[in-house]
Design an enzyme around this catalytic site. Structure first.
Site, short mmCIF file in Angstrom:
data_model
loop_
_atom_site.label_atom_id
_atom_site.label_comp_id
_atom_site.label_asym_id
_atom_site.label_seq_id
_atom_site.Cartn_x
_atom_site.Cartn_y
_atom_site.Cartn_z
N HIS A 1 0.86 -1.19 0.00
CA HIS A 1 0.00 0.00 0.00
C HIS A 1 0.89 1.24 0.00
CE1 HIS A 1 -3.68 2.25 0.74
NE2 HIS A 1 -2.98 2.99 1.58
N GLU B 1 8.57 1.26 -3.39
CA GLU B 1 7.77 0.03 -3.29
C GLU B 1 8.49 -1.14 -3.95
OE1 GLU B 1 3.62 0.26 -4.47
OE2 GLU B 1 3.57 2.37 -3.97
C1 GRF Z 1 0.98 0.71 -6.00
O1 GRF Z 1 1.12 2.04 -5.63
C2 GRF Z 1 0.58 -0.14 -4.82
O2 GRF Z 1 1.07 0.32 -3.60
C3 GRF Z 1 -0.92 -0.03 -4.82
O3 GRF Z 1 -1.27 -0.01 -6.18
C4 GRF Z 1 -0.19 0.50 -6.96
C5 GRF Z 1 0.11 -0.49 -8.03
O4 GRF Z 1 1.07 0.00 -8.94
N1 GRF Z 1 -1.55 -1.08 -4.06
P1 GRF Z 1 1.67 -0.97 -10.04
O5 GRF Z 1 0.50 -1.49 -10.85
O6 GRF Z 1 2.41 -2.07 -9.36
O7 GRF Z 1 2.57 -0.09 -10.86
#
Ligand code: GRF
Length: 211
Positions: A123, A193
């Site tokens: 998240h 992330e």
């Molecule tokens: C990310 O920001 C994640 O934290 C959220 O949804 C987004 C997905 O991005 N749950 P991606 O599709 O992996 O680029």
């Protein structure tokens, strides 16, 4: 990280399996697959499930040769049939961990019960702040900016029946800069992330004794 890290896993044949559920661009999915490819994440991705047949994650699955299932209210308008179709994928492809990577639909409780403490989500905020209903996509970052927070970040947590409420496994923070737009903040968080997710998955797999 020790240099003979991968060799150890190969010699002892330790590996775990995972599935991914995604709805968007799939950059987190791609980051996980690239760590598998580099040999840093000793695992095999058995499938991707999407609820949007046109999303970027589908293309990434193709590039990496990961089987992809499109299961949504379009393919299964009846909620019960939708849930049955989802569970069938898990029955036919048993996995150690399920990783949610931008999956925009709440997963059914039956799935949470089937894989207790085995479902992880990422998240884009420092949970418990800016989580739960309504906090998805750019709304998360708008909330952070409206409250003039000095920092934001990302969280990897276990999935429970309540949205964004499961046990927190790891977090990473980023500064909020003067004049940031929601898009700029989102991009800064997303970059973090990509390293947070696979590292946390690796550590969690070790904690569970999968490696
Ligand atoms: C990310 O920001 C994640 O934290 C959220 O949804 C987004 C997905 O991005 N749950 P991606 O599709 O992996 O680029």
């Amino acid at each position: 990280m020790k240099k003979y890290f991968l060799a150890e896993f190969i010699i002892f044949g330790l590996m775990f399996s995972f599935g991914v559920m995604a709805s968007g661009g799939g950059s987190n999915f791609k980051a996980l697959l690239s760590k598998v490819k580099e040999g840093l994440l000793p695992a095999k991705c058995l499938f991707l499930i999407v609820n949007n047949g046109d999303c970027g994650a589908v293309q990434i699955a193709k590039e990496y040769g990961v089987p992809c299932f499109h299961i949504s209210s379009k393919t299964h308008p009846d909620e019960h049939e939708y849930e049955k179709a989802l569970l069938k994928v898990f029955e036919e492809n048993p996995i150690d961990l399920l990783l949610l990577a931008g999956y925009m639909k709440k997963i059914p409780d039956s799935l949470v019960e089937k894989l207790p403490e085995r479902i992880l989500n990422i998240h884009p905020s420092l949970l418990p702040k800016y989580g739960g209903k309504g906090f998805w996509g750019l709304n998360v970052h708008r909330g952070v900016l409206e409250n003039q927070e000095k920092e934001s970040g990302a969280t990897v947590h276990l999935v429970s029946s309540e949205i964004d409420k499961g046990k927190i496994l790891a977090q990473t923070s980023v500064p909020v800069l003067e004049g940031d737009s929601p898009e700029e903040l989102a991009a800064r968080v997303l970059k973090q992330e990509h390293s947070l997710y696979w590292n946390t998955v690796l550590n969690y797999a070790k904690t569970l004794g999968l490696l």
